[in-house]
Design a protein around this motif. Structure first.
Motif, short mmCIF file in Angstrom:
data_model
loop_
_atom_site.label_atom_id
_atom_site.label_comp_id
_atom_site.label_asym_id
_atom_site.label_seq_id
_atom_site.Cartn_x
_atom_site.Cartn_y
_atom_site.Cartn_z
N GLN A 145 -3.67 5.36 -44.35
CA GLN A 145 -4.54 5.62 -45.50
C GLN A 145 -5.74 4.68 -45.51
OE1 GLN A 145 -4.98 3.62 -48.52
NE2 GLN A 145 -6.35 5.15 -49.39
N ARG A 146 -5.51 3.39 -45.28
CA ARG A 146 -6.61 2.43 -45.29
C ARG A 146 -7.57 2.67 -44.13
NH1 ARG A 146 -3.23 -3.14 -46.76
NH2 ARG A 146 -3.02 -2.71 -49.00
N THR A 147 -7.03 3.06 -42.98
CA THR A 147 -7.89 3.37 -41.85
C THR A 147 -8.75 4.59 -42.14
OG1 THR A 147 -6.26 2.47 -40.30
CG2 THR A 147 -7.94 3.93 -39.39
N PRO A 206 -8.47 -4.44 -39.20
CA PRO A 206 -7.73 -5.23 -40.20
C PRO A 206 -7.24 -4.39 -41.37
CG PRO A 206 -10.07 -5.56 -40.51
CD PRO A 206 -9.93 -4.65 -39.32
N THR A 207 -6.30 -3.50 -41.12
CA THR A 207 -5.79 -2.65 -42.20
C THR A 207 -5.13 -3.45 -43.31
OG1 THR A 207 -3.76 -2.29 -40.93
CG2 THR A 207 -5.49 -0.63 -40.72
N ASP A 208 -4.61 -4.63 -42.96
CA ASP A 208 -3.96 -5.47 -43.97
C ASP A 208 -4.96 -6.00 -45.00
OD1 ASP A 208 -5.03 -6.96 -41.76
OD2 ASP A 208 -4.03 -8.75 -42.54
N GLN A 209 -6.26 -5.94 -44.66
CA GLN A 209 -7.29 -6.43 -45.57
C GLN A 209 -7.96 -5.31 -46.37
OE1 GLN A 209 -10.00 -9.14 -43.52
NE2 GLN A 209 -8.37 -9.68 -42.09
N GLY A 210 -7.56 -4.07 -46.14
CA GLY A 210 -8.10 -2.97 -46.92
C GLY A 210 -9.17 -2.17 -46.20
N ALA A 249 -13.94 -0.68 -42.47
CA ALA A 249 -15.30 -0.18 -42.31
C ALA A 249 -16.20 -1.25 -41.71
CB ALA A 249 -15.84 0.29 -43.66
N GLY A 250 -16.04 -2.49 -42.15
CA GLY A 250 -16.84 -3.58 -41.64
C GLY A 250 -16.60 -3.84 -40.16
N GLU A 251 -15.33 -3.74 -39.75
CA GLU A 251 -15.00 -3.95 -38.34
C GLU A 251 -15.57 -2.82 -37.49
OE1 GLU A 251 -13.32 -6.56 -35.48
OE2 GLU A 251 -13.67 -6.79 -37.63
N LEU A 252 -15.51 -1.61 -37.97
CA LEU A 252 -16.10 -0.48 -37.24
C LEU A 252 -17.59 -0.69 -37.06
CD1 LEU A 252 -14.26 2.54 -38.93
CD2 LEU A 252 -13.97 1.73 -36.58
N ALA A 253 -18.25 -1.21 -38.08
CA ALA A 253 -19.70 -1.44 -38.00
C ALA A 253 -20.05 -2.47 -36.93
CB ALA A 253 -20.22 -1.88 -39.36
N LYS A 254 -19.12 -3.36 -36.61
CA LYS A 254 -19.38 -4.38 -35.60
C LYS A 254 -19.39 -3.81 -34.19
CE LYS A 254 -17.26 -8.34 -35.73
NZ LYS A 254 -16.21 -9.36 -35.89
N TRP A 255 -18.58 -2.78 -33.95
CA TRP A 255 -18.36 -2.33 -32.56
C TRP A 255 -18.85 -0.94 -32.24
CZ3 TRP A 255 -17.67 -6.75 -30.67
CH2 TRP A 255 -16.87 -7.72 -31.32
N VAL A 256 -18.99 -0.08 -33.23
CA VAL A 256 -19.43 1.29 -32.96
C VAL A 256 -20.95 1.34 -32.94
CG1 VAL A 256 -19.40 3.68 -33.75
CG2 VAL A 256 -17.36 2.24 -34.01
N SER A 257 -21.52 1.79 -31.85
CA SER A 257 -22.98 1.82 -31.73
C SER A 257 -23.44 3.11 -31.07
CB SER A 257 -23.46 0.61 -30.93
OG SER A 257 -22.90 0.63 -29.62
#
Length: 199
Positions: A80-82, A182-186, A191-199
């Motif tokens: 769900q969080r993902t 980091p699903t444990d962080q919500g 979304a923030g982690e995806l923004a770092k790596w998806v280009s």
């Protein structure tokens, strides 16, 4: 101010600006899982009964999670969080979001039929690909993705838990591992982690 000093000050300021630009455009951060031996070929069945292989997802970033539909808490929370984080990312970056595919792979071949998998993933997002297979197929997939799982004791009537790793992987369009989400962080952290790596 001395007129002769002006050109020197301008030159010094220009050097500082140039240095700052060079720092800002320096090499990107190395993905945490770069070079890790995670991921590999599999042949599984999706929620529509179609055979799917790992190579089918080339050309897209892939989010991969191993779990099971009868999981009482961790699996539905992580999925769900993902899904929510991916929706947030797609809303903020529609073009980039279209390049990402969320994948759920079962670790419970006995109960997780394609139909059951389909009902589970569609509850979170109809775009999720749910995969299941024979015990041998799922073990091979788990080994390739460095995921542990083991069926617990049957309490009667087919009631049992499956002990398993709870890791949400992100892979690049070539199938190489980039990072864990980091699903444990919500959802916002996802979304923030995806923004770092998806280009």
């Amino acid at each position: 101010m001395n007129r002769d000093a002006m050109p020197r000050l301008v030159a010094i300021a220009a050097l500082f600006l140039l240095a700052a630009c060079q720092v800002a455009s320096g090499p990107a951060e190395e993905p945490p899982l770069a070079g890790a031996a995670i991921g590999g070929d599999f042949t599984l069945t999706d929620q529509h009964g179609q055979t799917r292989e790992w190579k089918d997802f080339r050309g897209k970033y892939a989010i991969v999670y191993f779990g099971y539909t009868f999981c009482p808490d961790i699996c539905p929370t992580d999925v769900q969080r993902t899904a929510q984080g991916l929706r947030e990312f797609r809303k903020a970056h529609p073009d980039l979001g279209a390049k990402v595919q969320q994948i759920f792979i079962s670790v419970d071949p006995t109960r997780d039929t394609p139909q059951v998998i389909g009902q589970f993933v569609s509850a979170f997002d109809p775009k999720i690909v749910g995969l299941t297979g024979t015990p041998e197929q799922l073990k091979a997939a788990g080994d390739a993705f460095k995921v542990y799982f083991s069926k617990g004791r049957d309490e009667g009537g087919g009631a049992y838990l499956v002990d398993h790793s709870a890791i949400t992987y992100l892979f690049d369009p070539q199938g190489k591992p980039l990072a864990t989400l980091p699903t444990d962080q919500g959802a916002n952290a996802v979304a923030g982690e995806l923004a770092k790596w998806v280009s």
